[in-house]
Design a protein around this motif. Structure first.
Motif, short mmCIF file in Angstrom:
data_model
loop_
_atom_site.label_atom_id
_atom_site.label_comp_id
_atom_site.label_asym_id
_atom_site.label_seq_id
_atom_site.Cartn_x
_atom_site.Cartn_y
_atom_site.Cartn_z
N LEU A 150 -17.40 4.85 -1.12
CA LEU A 150 -16.16 5.45 -1.63
C LEU A 150 -14.96 5.02 -0.80
O LEU A 150 -13.93 4.58 -1.33
N LEU A 151 -15.09 5.10 0.54
CA LEU A 151 -13.94 4.79 1.39
C LEU A 151 -13.61 3.30 1.40
O LEU A 151 -12.47 2.91 1.65
N ALA A 152 -14.59 2.47 1.07
CA ALA A 152 -14.34 1.02 1.04
C ALA A 152 -13.73 0.59 -0.30
O ALA A 152 -13.24 -0.54 -0.42
N HIS A 153 -13.74 1.49 -1.28
CA HIS A 153 -13.30 1.12 -2.62
C HIS A 153 -11.78 0.94 -2.68
O HIS A 153 -11.02 1.78 -2.18
N LYS A 154 -11.34 -0.17 -3.30
CA LYS A 154 -9.89 -0.41 -3.46
C LYS A 154 -9.48 0.05 -4.85
O LYS A 154 -10.07 -0.41 -5.86
N LEU A 155 -8.50 0.92 -4.91
CA LEU A 155 -8.05 1.42 -6.21
C LEU A 155 -7.03 0.47 -6.82
O LEU A 155 -6.20 -0.10 -6.09
N PRO A 156 -7.07 0.28 -8.14
CA PRO A 156 -6.15 -0.70 -8.75
C PRO A 156 -4.70 -0.22 -8.77
O PRO A 156 -4.43 0.99 -8.85
N GLU A 157 -3.78 -1.19 -8.69
CA GLU A 157 -2.34 -0.88 -8.85
C GLU A 157 -2.09 -0.41 -10.27
O GLU A 157 -2.79 -0.81 -11.19
N THR A 158 -1.07 0.43 -10.45
CA THR A 158 -0.64 0.78 -11.81
C THR A 158 0.85 0.47 -11.94
O THR A 158 1.53 0.23 -10.93
N ARG A 159 1.33 0.46 -13.16
CA ARG A 159 2.75 0.20 -13.39
C ARG A 159 3.37 1.35 -14.16
O ARG A 159 2.71 1.95 -15.01
N PRO A 161 13.96 15.37 -8.59
CA PRO A 161 13.08 14.67 -7.63
C PRO A 161 11.60 14.75 -8.01
O PRO A 161 10.84 13.82 -7.72
N THR A 162 11.19 15.85 -8.63
CA THR A 162 9.77 15.99 -9.00
C THR A 162 9.37 15.06 -10.14
O THR A 162 8.18 14.92 -10.43
N PHE A 163 10.36 14.38 -10.76
CA PHE A 163 10.04 13.39 -11.79
C PHE A 163 9.08 12.34 -11.21
O PHE A 163 8.22 11.82 -11.92
N VAL A 164 9.22 12.05 -9.92
CA VAL A 164 8.40 10.99 -9.33
C VAL A 164 6.92 11.35 -9.32
O VAL A 164 6.07 10.47 -9.17
N SER A 165 6.61 12.65 -9.47
CA SER A 165 5.18 13.02 -9.49
C SER A 165 4.46 12.36 -10.67
O SER A 165 3.25 12.16 -10.64
N LEU A 166 5.24 11.98 -11.70
CA LEU A 166 4.62 11.33 -12.87
C LEU A 166 4.03 9.97 -12.51
O LEU A 166 3.09 9.52 -13.17
N PHE A 167 4.55 9.33 -11.46
CA PHE A 167 4.06 7.99 -11.12
C PHE A 167 2.62 8.05 -10.58
O PHE A 167 1.93 7.04 -10.53
N SER A 168 2.20 9.25 -10.14
CA SER A 168 0.84 9.37 -9.63
C SER A 168 -0.16 9.61 -10.76
O SER A 168 -1.37 9.59 -10.54
N LEU A 169 0.35 9.82 -11.97
CA LEU A 169 -0.54 10.19 -13.07
C LEU A 169 -1.35 9.02 -13.61
O LEU A 169 -2.48 9.19 -14.04
N GLY A 170 -0.75 7.82 -13.58
CA GLY A 170 -1.37 6.65 -14.20
C GLY A 170 -2.83 6.51 -13.84
O GLY A 170 -3.67 6.24 -14.69
N LEU A 227 8.33 0.19 -12.08
CA LEU A 227 7.74 0.38 -10.76
C LEU A 227 6.32 -0.16 -10.67
O LEU A 227 5.60 -0.20 -11.68
N ILE A 228 5.96 -0.57 -9.47
CA ILE A 228 4.56 -0.92 -9.19
C ILE A 228 4.02 0.18 -8.26
O ILE A 228 4.63 0.47 -7.23
N ASN A 229 2.91 0.80 -8.67
CA ASN A 229 2.34 1.90 -7.89
C ASN A 229 1.10 1.41 -7.15
O ASN A 229 0.13 0.99 -7.79
N LYS A 230 1.16 1.47 -5.82
CA LYS A 230 -0.01 1.08 -5.02
C LYS A 230 -0.80 2.35 -4.68
O LYS A 230 -0.24 3.28 -4.09
N VAL A 231 -2.06 2.36 -5.09
CA VAL A 231 -2.85 3.59 -5.04
C VAL A 231 -3.96 3.44 -3.99
O VAL A 231 -4.59 2.39 -3.91
#
Ligand SMILES: CCCCCCCCCCCCC/C=C/C(=O)SCCNC(=O)CCNC(=O)[C@H](O)C(C)(C)COP(=O)(O)OP(=O)(O)OC[C@H]1O[C@@H](n2cnc3c(N)ncnc32)[C@H](O)[C@@H]1OP(=O)(O)O
Length: 310
Positions: free
Chosen positions: A13-22, A66-75, A112-116
């Protein structure tokens, strides 16, 4: 409830790389979000809130909460994450906490590019808490706009603890016993979750009575991030003199589930947290102020009360 250890492999799990989202958004998305967290919900010409949904007084851009940015974590989160070494049921996942840092005033449209990444995993025996961090960069300039960290409560495996950030960023707020410095009452609509979901969190837990029952709730529950949006909007109104760009850091913990249109009143704290605010004194020195929103009392379908304490 503990789950079979053969389904849990922390190394994998900890070694897993999560994909970027847009994410791409425009002023229509900003306005729909603001309506979803109650902007102008009581008064269509509310002078504190119209700017979040309309070009008030000829302003060039709609202002962004400012809480609008919470949507970027949804992808990466709303459809469930495929996590090697960790099996969980997305329909039983509960949102426990959200930590947000906003680095500069938010544009009213952007790509935006989201690095997860996985920021933490705490298995406390009762539940496993997975922490996903999303850093959002403006496409083109590569400038870091904001960071979200989301805590999800899921099934437990075995005691485990991993965290890659300072513990000061995940502290539970101690509710002060002093009188609040401001009190703000807000009303959620019976259709609040149906409106809020249009901003991108289509998890049926918030709209489908049958899915809610499968998750052992009597009816659909409100999105935790919607509750947080109501609280921060109230703080901007009561404390920040209406200026959303002063909000620097937000931390909110979802203490209890929020139901809508339930006839019987309940008087229960459902959210606690703090907001770190940037501002200016008369001699223009920048100072920071931390406001605790210590207690958001929600009476379903009636009022939300945000009590703040500076
Ligand atoms: C795993 C998959 C990957 C995803 C990871 C991130 C995803 C995040 C987004 C997930 C979105 C999913 C879809 C759902 C969206 C929603 O909006 S759900 C609605 C909003 N949320 C809620 O309504 C939850 C309300 N809160 C609760 O029901 C309870 O507080 C709780 C979360 C179930 C915890 O209660 P309980 O088990 O009774 O906790 P305690 O016994 O008091 O404490 C145990 C330990 O956990 C710590 N803790 C308690 N509450 C929280 C919290 N809200 N967030 C973070 N941590 C919490 C507490 O400090 C205890 O720790 P220790 O002291 O160290 O023992």
């Amino acid at each position: 409830m503990a789950t079979s250890d053969s389904e849990f492999n922390p190394d994998l799990l900890l070694a897993h790389k999560l994909p970027e989202t847009r994410s791409t958004y425009n002023e229509r998305d900003v306005a729909i979000y603001a309506l979803g967290v109650g902007a102008c919900g009581q008064d269509a010409v509310d002078s504190d809130e119209l700017k979040f949904v309309y070009h008030e007084n000829g302003q060039e851009h709609i202002q962004v909460l400012p809480t609008f940015v919470s949507l970027f974590s949804l992808g990466s989160l709303t459809h469930g994450l495929d996590l090697p070494g960790f099996k969980y049921d997305p329909s039983l996942l509960l949102h426990g906490q959200q930590y947000i840092e906003v680095y500069r005033p938010l544009p009213s449209k952007a790509s935006l590019i989201n690095k997860v990444s996985l920021a933490g995993l705490q298995d406390k025996g009762k539940a496993a808490i997975l922490e996903i961090e999303t850093r959002s960069y403006e496409q083109g300039s590569d400038e870091l706009l904001c960071m979200n960290r989301s805590w999800g409560f899921s099934n437990s495996y075995q005691p485990f603890s991993y965290k890659n950030y300072p513990s000061t960023q995940s502290l539970a707020v101690k509710i002060p016993q002093t009188q609040p410095s401001a009190v703000c009452e807000e009303r959620t609509q019976p259709s609040q979750a149906l409106l809020y979901r249009l901003s991108g969190d289509y998890n049926p837990l918030h709209s489908d009575p049958n899915v809610a029952k499968l998750a052992r709730f009597p009816r659909p529950i409100l999105h935790g991030l919607c509750t947080l949006g109501f609280a921060i909007k109230a703080i901007i109104k009561c404390i920040c003199k209406g200026d959303p760009s002063t909000v620097k850091t937000i931390s909110g913990r979802f203490l209890a589930t929020v139901f809508l249109t339930k006839v019987k009143e309940r008087n229960k704290a459902v959210l606690s947290g703090y907001v770190d605010i940037r501002g200016e004194t008369e001699d223009a020195n920048v100072f920071n102020e931390v406001i605790n929103f210590v207690d958001l009392v929600h009476v379903p379908g009636k009022y939300q009360k945000v009590i703040t304490d500076s």
